[in-house]
Design an enzyme around this catalytic site. Structure first.
Site, PDB file in Angstrom:
ATOM      1  N   TYR B 125     -34.597 -19.411  21.673  1.00  0.00           N
ATOM      2  CA  TYR B 125     -34.518 -19.133  23.102  1.00  0.00           C
ATOM      3  C   TYR B 125     -35.069 -17.746  23.378  1.00  0.00           C
ATOM      4  O   TYR B 125     -34.678 -16.778  22.727  1.00  0.00           O
ATOM      5  CB  TYR B 125     -33.074 -19.229  23.609  1.00  0.00           C
ATOM      6  CG  TYR B 125     -33.045 -19.071  25.102  1.00  0.00           C
ATOM      7  CD1 TYR B 125     -33.387 -20.146  25.916  1.00  0.00           C
ATOM      8  CD2 TYR B 125     -32.765 -17.846  25.698  1.00  0.00           C
ATOM      9  CE1 TYR B 125     -33.435 -19.998  27.295  1.00  0.00           C
ATOM     10  CE2 TYR B 125     -32.807 -17.699  27.079  1.00  0.00           C
ATOM     11  CZ  TYR B 125     -33.144 -18.772  27.873  1.00  0.00           C
ATOM     12  OH  TYR B 125     -33.213 -18.636  29.235  1.00  0.00           O
ATOM     13  N   GLN B 187     -29.284 -24.749  30.601  1.00  0.00           N
ATOM     14  CA  GLN B 187     -29.931 -26.072  30.499  1.00  0.00           C
ATOM     15  C   GLN B 187     -30.879 -26.128  29.306  1.00  0.00           C
ATOM     16  O   GLN B 187     -31.042 -27.187  28.669  1.00  0.00           O
ATOM     17  CB  GLN B 187     -30.625 -26.445  31.827  1.00  0.00           C
ATOM     18  CG  GLN B 187     -31.682 -25.488  32.320  1.00  0.00           C
ATOM     19  CD  GLN B 187     -31.106 -24.336  33.161  1.00  0.00           C
ATOM     20  OE1 GLN B 187     -29.922 -23.995  33.052  1.00  0.00           O
ATOM     21  NE2 GLN B 187     -31.942 -23.697  33.962  1.00  0.00           N
ATOM     22  N   SER B 234     -26.787  -4.388  23.110  1.00  0.00           N
ATOM     23  CA  SER B 234     -27.435  -3.655  22.022  1.00  0.00           C
ATOM     24  C   SER B 234     -26.848  -2.245  21.882  1.00  0.00           C
ATOM     25  O   SER B 234     -26.301  -1.695  22.827  1.00  0.00           O
ATOM     26  CB  SER B 234     -28.936  -3.580  22.314  1.00  0.00           C
ATOM     27  OG  SER B 234     -29.640  -3.174  21.167  1.00  0.00           O
ATOM     28  N   GLN B 256     -32.538   3.216  23.136  1.00  0.00           N
ATOM     29  CA  GLN B 256     -31.444   2.249  23.182  1.00  0.00           C
ATOM     30  C   GLN B 256     -30.894   2.144  24.596  1.00  0.00           C
ATOM     31  O   GLN B 256     -30.643   1.058  25.107  1.00  0.00           O
ATOM     32  CB  GLN B 256     -30.337   2.685  22.221  1.00  0.00           C
ATOM     33  CG  GLN B 256     -29.289   1.628  22.028  1.00  0.00           C
ATOM     34  CD  GLN B 256     -29.902   0.353  21.505  1.00  0.00           C
ATOM     35  OE1 GLN B 256     -30.594   0.355  20.493  1.00  0.00           O
ATOM     36  NE2 GLN B 256     -29.705  -0.752  22.208  1.00  0.00           N
ATOM     37  N   HIS B 259     -32.261  -0.234  27.383  1.00  0.00           N
ATOM     38  CA  HIS B 259     -32.126  -1.691  27.325  1.00  0.00           C
ATOM     39  C   HIS B 259     -31.326  -2.238  28.497  1.00  0.00           C
ATOM     40  O   HIS B 259     -31.656  -3.276  29.054  1.00  0.00           O
ATOM     41  CB  HIS B 259     -31.461  -2.130  26.017  1.00  0.00           C
ATOM     42  CG  HIS B 259     -32.428  -2.372  24.908  1.00  0.00           C
ATOM     43  ND1 HIS B 259     -33.434  -3.302  24.994  1.00  0.00           N
ATOM     44  CD2 HIS B 259     -32.573  -1.792  23.694  1.00  0.00           C
ATOM     45  CE1 HIS B 259     -34.149  -3.291  23.874  1.00  0.00           C
ATOM     46  NE2 HIS B 259     -33.647  -2.380  23.069  1.00  0.00           N
ATOM     47  N   GLU B 323     -24.961  -1.757  15.344  1.00  0.00           N
ATOM     48  CA  GLU B 323     -26.104  -2.655  15.168  1.00  0.00           C
ATOM     49  C   GLU B 323     -27.253  -1.887  14.486  1.00  0.00           C
ATOM     50  O   GLU B 323     -27.801  -2.330  13.493  1.00  0.00           O
ATOM     51  CB  GLU B 323     -26.548  -3.171  16.544  1.00  0.00           C
ATOM     52  CG  GLU B 323     -27.732  -4.116  16.493  1.00  0.00           C
ATOM     53  CD  GLU B 323     -28.287  -4.403  17.890  1.00  0.00           C
ATOM     54  OE1 GLU B 323     -27.913  -3.698  18.858  1.00  0.00           O
ATOM     55  OE2 GLU B 323     -29.116  -5.327  18.011  1.00  0.00           O
ATOM     56  N   HIS B 324     -27.596  -0.721  15.053  1.00  0.00           N
ATOM     57  CA  HIS B 324     -28.623   0.138  14.457  1.00  0.00           C
ATOM     58  C   HIS B 324     -27.976   1.456  14.056  1.00  0.00           C
ATOM     59  O   HIS B 324     -27.244   2.045  14.850  1.00  0.00           O
ATOM     60  CB  HIS B 324     -29.726   0.475  15.470  1.00  0.00           C
ATOM     61  CG  HIS B 324     -30.368  -0.724  16.085  1.00  0.00           C
ATOM     62  ND1 HIS B 324     -29.961  -1.244  17.308  1.00  0.00           N
ATOM     63  CD2 HIS B 324     -31.385  -1.517  15.662  1.00  0.00           C
ATOM     64  CE1 HIS B 324     -30.713  -2.302  17.603  1.00  0.00           C
ATOM     65  NE2 HIS B 324     -31.582  -2.503  16.633  1.00  0.00           N
ATOM     66  N   ASP B 357     -37.756  -2.452  15.647  1.00  0.00           N
ATOM     67  CA  ASP B 357     -37.763  -3.378  16.783  1.00  0.00           C
ATOM     68  C   ASP B 357     -39.052  -4.181  16.838  1.00  0.00           C
ATOM     69  O   ASP B 357     -39.072  -5.297  17.343  1.00  0.00           O
ATOM     70  CB  ASP B 357     -37.614  -2.598  18.101  1.00  0.00           C
ATOM     71  CG  ASP B 357     -36.201  -2.117  18.324  1.00  0.00           C
ATOM     72  OD1 ASP B 357     -35.284  -2.630  17.660  1.00  0.00           O
ATOM     73  OD2 ASP B 357     -36.004  -1.212  19.155  1.00  0.00           O
ATOM     74  N   GLU B 411      -2.482 -31.630  -8.561  1.00  0.00           N
ATOM     75  CA  GLU B 411      -2.689 -31.666  -7.107  1.00  0.00           C
ATOM     76  C   GLU B 411      -2.354 -33.054  -6.536  1.00  0.00           C
ATOM     77  O   GLU B 411      -2.592 -33.306  -5.354  1.00  0.00           O
ATOM     78  CB  GLU B 411      -4.130 -31.267  -6.739  1.00  0.00           C
ATOM     79  CG  GLU B 411      -4.395 -29.770  -6.936  1.00  0.00           C
ATOM     80  CD  GLU B 411      -5.674 -29.285  -6.275  1.00  0.00           C
ATOM     81  OE1 GLU B 411      -5.843 -28.051  -6.186  1.00  0.00           O
ATOM     82  OE2 GLU B 411      -6.505 -30.100  -5.847  1.00  0.00           O
TER      83      GLU B 411
END
Lengths: 430, 430
Positions: B125, B187, B234, B256, B259, B323-324, B357, B411
């Site tokens: 996506y 959708q 982010s 950053q 964003h 994240e970074h 990136d 068992e």
């Protein structure tokens, strides 16, 4: 008994691969209530739920060293030795999964690599019930230890006397579980997801469980706690040709069917004879089985399918995506490369599923319900995350800087571009 | 501007590591409705939702070859070359992730191994909006191709004219996306999860998106569709000492912050001087930035923290799990082994986040919101599952059979035991 389907057309395969619809009870609100209560009341809630659901009022949730010492005296020497043998094999196999990726210079002056680092805290859930599932402790805790997880918490419900089966305590102690907690159900998952005084909060929860446990894992996942994989009933597909041993095939099908009435058992044969012989053996062996009622219910939902060849059988299996795939054939190696979707594959007449369930070394926590199309079984990978590293020299930023500037500008991200431009200017001015 | 906190005590770290609470709108029912409608009406629903949400009545959902040919003429040669350079580096890095595990004989006669097999069908996506995020296509489709995924479907919303940005079409075509579909939002996720006439059903969905997309991914995950990782805004943590370049650090923080207003930016410095100089630079650079308003909102929620040493800074970073993580220091290599929780790490003064990136080769789809404690970024691993295989000889079943019999009996699983006993009997009788 199993329904026999001869030479089904490809169009019908998808239908034949349908699992029995799992009845999804609407547990969401009752499980969400349990999670919320544990979040608010911590240990108090765990003790209350244990009294309510397990029928025992505990003094302490955490298993004490004396209990482990006592447990060790209660497990037979033979069983201890068997567990140690299994442990050794599982360790050997999972140690080969340690990755050692090299640094790569993608372009002059740009070096990138990955490093596997253990998830610091993990939680294992082991269900209660009539028989102690100590083998699952081996399958979860051994890779956790090899990965280097610092905290390995195990939750399992106590019996009515407030104790845990000695096999569970012996095994958990043997493989280095750091804390054993007497709590089961959704409340155990909540405790590990949010933390209480007695139960450390963990970052990932693994292990099988009933519908409440499954729903709780699903709900805490939305809060960012990782889980092993989606749950579903256990299943096997046995693909047999004329070189298979009907007696063995029947035994393998039954060892799946005895797990529960919702177990999925599929027999795919390349000759009418192997199907018939296997079904005859199946009836014979079933009659002698203690868990006969369970197994026979599972067989009622199961299918025996006749196909043209091993190759067609593998194609069917790829569509079904079985948790366990047994290639009961002396020719297994000629078709195994065509396998695309399966959790764990057993080759030839002597590789029974029981081997992988207990002691060969492979993991028995595997994707069910067709999830072998998109999930792997538990492995060392399940207990690490891979961190990427990169180091650029001046030459490196000169080599890729102009490309980054163009791409960042085209994405409308000027500060991204600027971070490069400033560096390029400085490098060129020196 | 950033809030400055000097020498915070360890007890306060957890608090300082809190992300801004994401406002979780109760989208569940509206997104569930969209999913249900797509399941029922297929392409018709996709066309209707696209008219409703994207304001365009399409004739056809699938991008046609002519549109790709045309797109190629609209992207500048320089940008094409930049994209190809990035592609080459990303390919080189992700190819090193191909694993080649050896077979292991865990005990005589028992051979086990794993095989990586591509997830057959994956869906990517790519959000719409003002700027075309073609770099994310590189990050998702390149490892998918290397893994060997057969179908790589890409969904992205069309603009009001019914077309897709040429950069998106050029890049998707370059890296081997097999189908590009003009559909966005929940959708699109529904279409890929359940399949329609135009959109193949896939087994795993990856890629960023707005709250509707995120909620849709969360909901289809419950139906067994795998997703890349949980979503969140982010973030970057820059750890700087006296050898850092304030100008560079400020630029990295801004790259950053631009964003979105919910971006997380943390500056950790080992001297008061580096913090002050960086904050001064930050104000200067911010003033010149096109996305100034967004960046300055993000900075208002952000923190500059003074610590005693790089070592303490890493300890803080491990608690935050960024994240970074940029180690803006010439001494980065002396402390990097202590990093436990981070998505991607950038070492030294020339390794800016923009490099990762876009073009260094590492992946930019990374765990946010503290998920670096339990998740890895996207890699080749994201596009394969690992199937285990085992093959036992007669000697093999003799070596582990008795242990399996004991464990299965303990068992309470007699059919498991029986599958071994039958084989042991046969082997001994020959």
């Amino acid at each position: 008994m199993m329904k026999v389907i001869k030479y089904p057309k490809r169009e019908t395969w998808q239908n034949l691969c349908q699992r029995a619809q799992i009845e999804r009870k609407t547990l969401t609100s009752s499980v969400a209530d349990i999670l919320e209560t544990v979040k608010l009341k911590g240990d108090r809630a765990l003790l209350d739920f244990t009294e309510k659901f397990d029928g025992v009022a505990l003094d302490s949730l955490v298993v004490q060293p004396e209990e482990i010492t006592e447990a060790k005296t209660k497990v037979s020497t033979e069983l201890k030795e068997a567990i140690v043998l299994a442990k050794n094999n599982i360790e050997r196999f999972h140690k080969t999964q340690q990755s050692n990726e090299k640094k790569v210079e993608t372009i002059e002056g740009v070096v990138c690599w990955r490093k596997s680092v253990a998830i610091e805290k993990v939680g294992l859930y082991i269900p209660g019930g009539s028989a102690p599932l100590f083998s699952t402790i081996l399958m979860l805790a051994i890779p956790a230890r090899i990965a280097g997880c610092k905290e390995i918490v195990l939750c399992t419900p106590p019996n009515a006397a407030g104790s845990i089966a000695p096999e569970i305590l012996f095994t958990a102690n043997l493989v280095g579980v750091t804390k054993i907690v007497k709590v089961g159900g959704a409340q155990a998952i909540a405790a590990m997801a949010y933390g209480t005084t007695s139960v450390p909060r963990v970052y990932k929860i693994l292990g099988p469980g009933n519908q409440y446990v499954t729903k709780a894992k699903e709900l805490v996942q939305i809060d960012g706690v990782a889980i092993d994989m989606p749950a579903g009933p256990s299943e096997v597909l046995v693909l047999a040709d004329e070189t298979a041993v009907p007696e063995f095939v029947a035994a393998d099908l039954l060892s799946q069917a005895e797990h529960g009435p919702d177990s999925q058992v599929i027999l795919v044969g390349t000759t009418a004879e192997i199907l018939e012989k296997t079904l005859r053996e199946l009836e014979k062996q079933l009659a002698a089985l203690p868990r006969k009622t369970i197994a026979s219910k599972a067989l009622d939902n199961s299918r025996a399918i006749l196909v043209e060849s091993l190759t067609e059988g593998i194609a069917f299996s790829n569509e079904y995506a079985p948790e366990h795939l047994i290639l009961a054939s002396e020719n297994a190696s000629t078709v195994m490369d065509a396998i695309v979707n399966a959790g764990s594959v057993f080759l030839g007449n002597y590789s029974c599923e029981s081997a992988g369930d207990y002691a060969s070394g492979t993991n028995h926590t595997l994707p069910t319900n067709g999830f072998a199309k998109n999930f792997s079984g538990v492995s060392l990978d399940s207990f690490v995350k891979k961190i990427t590293f990169q180091e650029l020299t001046k030459k490196g930023i000169q080599n890729i800087g102009p490309a980054i500037e163009l791409m960042a500008a085209a994405e409308g991200l000027d500060a991204h571009k600027n971070a490069v431009t400033l560096r390029l200017n400085q490098v060129e001015n020196v």
